[in-house]
Design a protein around this motif. Structure first.
Motif, PDB file in Angstrom:
ATOM      1  N   ALA A   5       0.830  -1.203   0.000  1.00 32.33           N
ATOM      2  CA  ALA A   5       0.000   0.000   0.000  1.00 32.33           C
ATOM      3  C   ALA A   5       0.864   1.252   0.000  1.00 32.33           C
ATOM      4  N   PHE A   6       0.399   2.280  -0.711  1.00 30.25           N
ATOM      5  CA  PHE A   6       1.105   3.563  -0.743  1.00 30.25           C
ATOM      6  C   PHE A   6       0.114   4.677  -1.019  1.00 30.25           C
ATOM      7  N   ALA A   7       0.484   5.884  -0.628  1.00 26.62           N
ATOM      8  CA  ALA A   7      -0.295   7.083  -0.960  1.00 26.62           C
ATOM      9  C   ALA A   7       0.263   7.691  -2.239  1.00 26.62           C
ATOM     10  N   TYR A   8      -0.629   8.209  -3.076  1.00 21.70           N
ATOM     11  CA  TYR A   8      -0.247   8.742  -4.393  1.00 21.70           C
ATOM     12  C   TYR A   8      -0.405  10.257  -4.391  1.00 21.70           C
ATOM     13  N   HIS A   9       0.644  10.954  -4.876  1.00 23.79           N
ATOM     14  CA  HIS A   9       0.639  12.415  -4.932  1.00 23.79           C
ATOM     15  C   HIS A   9       1.019  12.857  -6.344  1.00 23.79           C
ATOM     16  N   ILE A  38       8.276   0.670 -10.496  1.00 21.64           N
ATOM     17  CA  ILE A  38       7.061  -0.144 -10.359  1.00 21.64           C
ATOM     18  C   ILE A  38       7.376  -1.639 -10.321  1.00 21.64           C
ATOM     19  N   PRO A  39       8.236  -2.178 -11.213  1.00 20.22           N
ATOM     20  CA  PRO A  39       8.587  -3.598 -11.080  1.00 20.22           C
ATOM     21  C   PRO A  39       9.232  -3.931  -9.742  1.00 20.22           C
ATOM     22  N   MET A  40      10.071  -3.025  -9.217  1.00 21.55           N
ATOM     23  CA  MET A  40      10.689  -3.267  -7.917  1.00 21.55           C
ATOM     24  C   MET A  40       9.635  -3.288  -6.810  1.00 21.55           C
ATOM     25  N   MET A  41       8.616  -2.442  -6.942  1.00 23.08           N
ATOM     26  CA  MET A  41       7.533  -2.439  -5.960  1.00 23.08           C
ATOM     27  C   MET A  41       6.705  -3.718  -6.051  1.00 23.08           C
ATOM     28  N   ALA A  46      11.137  -2.747  -3.314  1.00 24.28           N
ATOM     29  CA  ALA A  46      10.954  -1.362  -2.884  1.00 24.28           C
ATOM     30  C   ALA A  46       9.544  -1.241  -2.329  1.00 24.28           C
ATOM     31  N   ALA A  47       9.404  -0.522  -1.240  1.00 25.28           N
ATOM     32  CA  ALA A  47       8.090  -0.401  -0.605  1.00 25.28           C
ATOM     33  C   ALA A  47       7.872   1.011  -0.071  1.00 25.28           C
ATOM     34  N   PRO A  48       7.880   2.021  -0.966  1.00 23.92           N
ATOM     35  CA  PRO A  48       7.655   3.386  -0.493  1.00 23.92           C
ATOM     36  C   PRO A  48       6.229   3.565   0.028  1.00 23.92           C
ATOM     37  N   SER A  49       6.096   4.398   1.035  1.00 21.52           N
ATOM     38  CA  SER A  49       4.769   4.709   1.567  1.00 21.52           C
ATOM     39  C   SER A  49       4.078   5.789   0.750  1.00 21.52           C
ATOM     40  N   HIS A  50       4.879   6.548  -0.020  1.00 21.64           N
ATOM     41  CA  HIS A  50       4.334   7.639  -0.824  1.00 21.64           C
ATOM     42  C   HIS A  50       5.014   7.641  -2.190  1.00 21.64           C
ATOM     43  N   LEU A  51       4.219   7.797  -3.245  1.00 24.37           N
ATOM     44  CA  LEU A  51       4.732   8.011  -4.592  1.00 24.37           C
ATOM     45  C   LEU A  51       4.409   9.431  -5.010  1.00 24.37           C
TER      46      LEU A  51
END
Length: 287
Positions: A5-9, A38-41, A46-51
């Motif tokens: 899960a991540f927040a999109y900005h 995106i492939p790494m996610m 990779a697991a950023p909380s915000h994009l």
């Protein structure tokens, strides 16, 4: 194959994007074309909380001349590089390289800034930027600065960017009129990363090399600028013995990993082969 899960900005300006990245801190990642992140996610590497999506920032797009330089916005796509008349006339090696990146679907979305900024040693454009003596314009909370491409890459996926900084533009000195150029890439199949690749830009005078620059792709943890190999070629007529010596000097700085593309020894030797081919094509194009 499903990201966390991540927040999109989606900021509308560089100023807003930089402020957003500063406020969100280490849990945020900028998103350009997304073909690396995106492939790494999806693989949970990779697991950023915000994009922070840079796609709506118009000031990050476009190609323009600025004195003796060509300035390319970081969000300019590979497809736009291929289609641009200014680049075709002044920097044709960019079109040649872009046509060897992945496939048309990827090139319609993949950006020059994303290709050069994330530090993937398999990306094609970084070695070309080293070859061309490019620099990257960068913006962050501390302001703007410029970083030479030859000082930017410090390790696999490790660059001179500070946390929260983004590449906003790529600045490239225009090569001399009549220069020769080539990007030679050995790959297993269409769209693959290079087993080894070489970029060459040179000028000829009186049948001899006046200037020469060489970049190598995917044969070390970073793209390589083969300075010693270029010095060997300077003043030569690109005879077979001198080219062989220069190829040896290029191979000497390579340290690729053994992988599905071949052993370290094979990939190193192919760097020399790609350089030899690139020199022949660059010479044939020089006027």
């Amino acid at each position: 194959m499903i990201p966390g899960a991540f927040a999109y900005h989606r900021p509308k300006s560089v100023k807003e994007a930089v402020a957003m990245l500063a406020d969100l801190g280490e849990d945020a990642r900028p998103l350009a074309g997304g073909h690396s992140l995106i492939p790494m996610m999806k693989l949970r590497l990779a697991a950023p909380s915000h994009l922070v999506d840079l796609g709506s920032i118009g000031e990050l797009r476009g190609i323009r001349a600025d004195g003796g330089d060509i300035v390319i916005g970081a969000m300019t796509t590979q497809h736009e590089l291929i289609a641009d008349a200014t680049l075709a006339a002044k920097l044709p090696i960019l079109r040649e390289t872009a046509l060897l990146i992945a496939d048309p679907q990827v090139r319609y979305v993949g950006t020059l800034g994303g290709n050069v900024a994330n530090g993937d040693p398999g990306n094609d454009m970084p070695a070309v930027m080293l070859c061309l003596g490019a620099s990257y314009e960068v913006a962050g909370k501390g302001g703007k600065r410029r970083i030479a491409a030859r000082e930017f890459y410090q390790g696999a996926y490790f660059t001179a960017l500070e946390p929260g900084e983004i590449v906003t533009a790529i600045r490239i000195p225009s090569p001399a009129p009549g220069h020769g150029y080539a990007y030679e890439k050995l790959k297993r199949k269409v769209g693959d990363y290079a087993t080894a690749a070489a970029a060459v830009v040179l000028t000829m005078s009186g049948g001899r090399v006046a200037t020469c620059s060489i970049g190598l792709t995917n044969v070390a943890e970073t793209p390589l600028w083969a300075e010693e190999a270029a010095k060997i070629l300077a003043g030569s007529g690109l005879d077979a013995a001198t080219i062989k010596k220069a190829a040896g000097a290029a191979e000497a700085i390579c340290s690729p990993a053994s992988d599905r593309r071949g052993t370290s020894q094979y990939r190193t030797k192919m760097a020399g082969v790609m350089l030899t081919r690139a020199l022949a094509r660059a010479k044939s194009r020089a006027r």
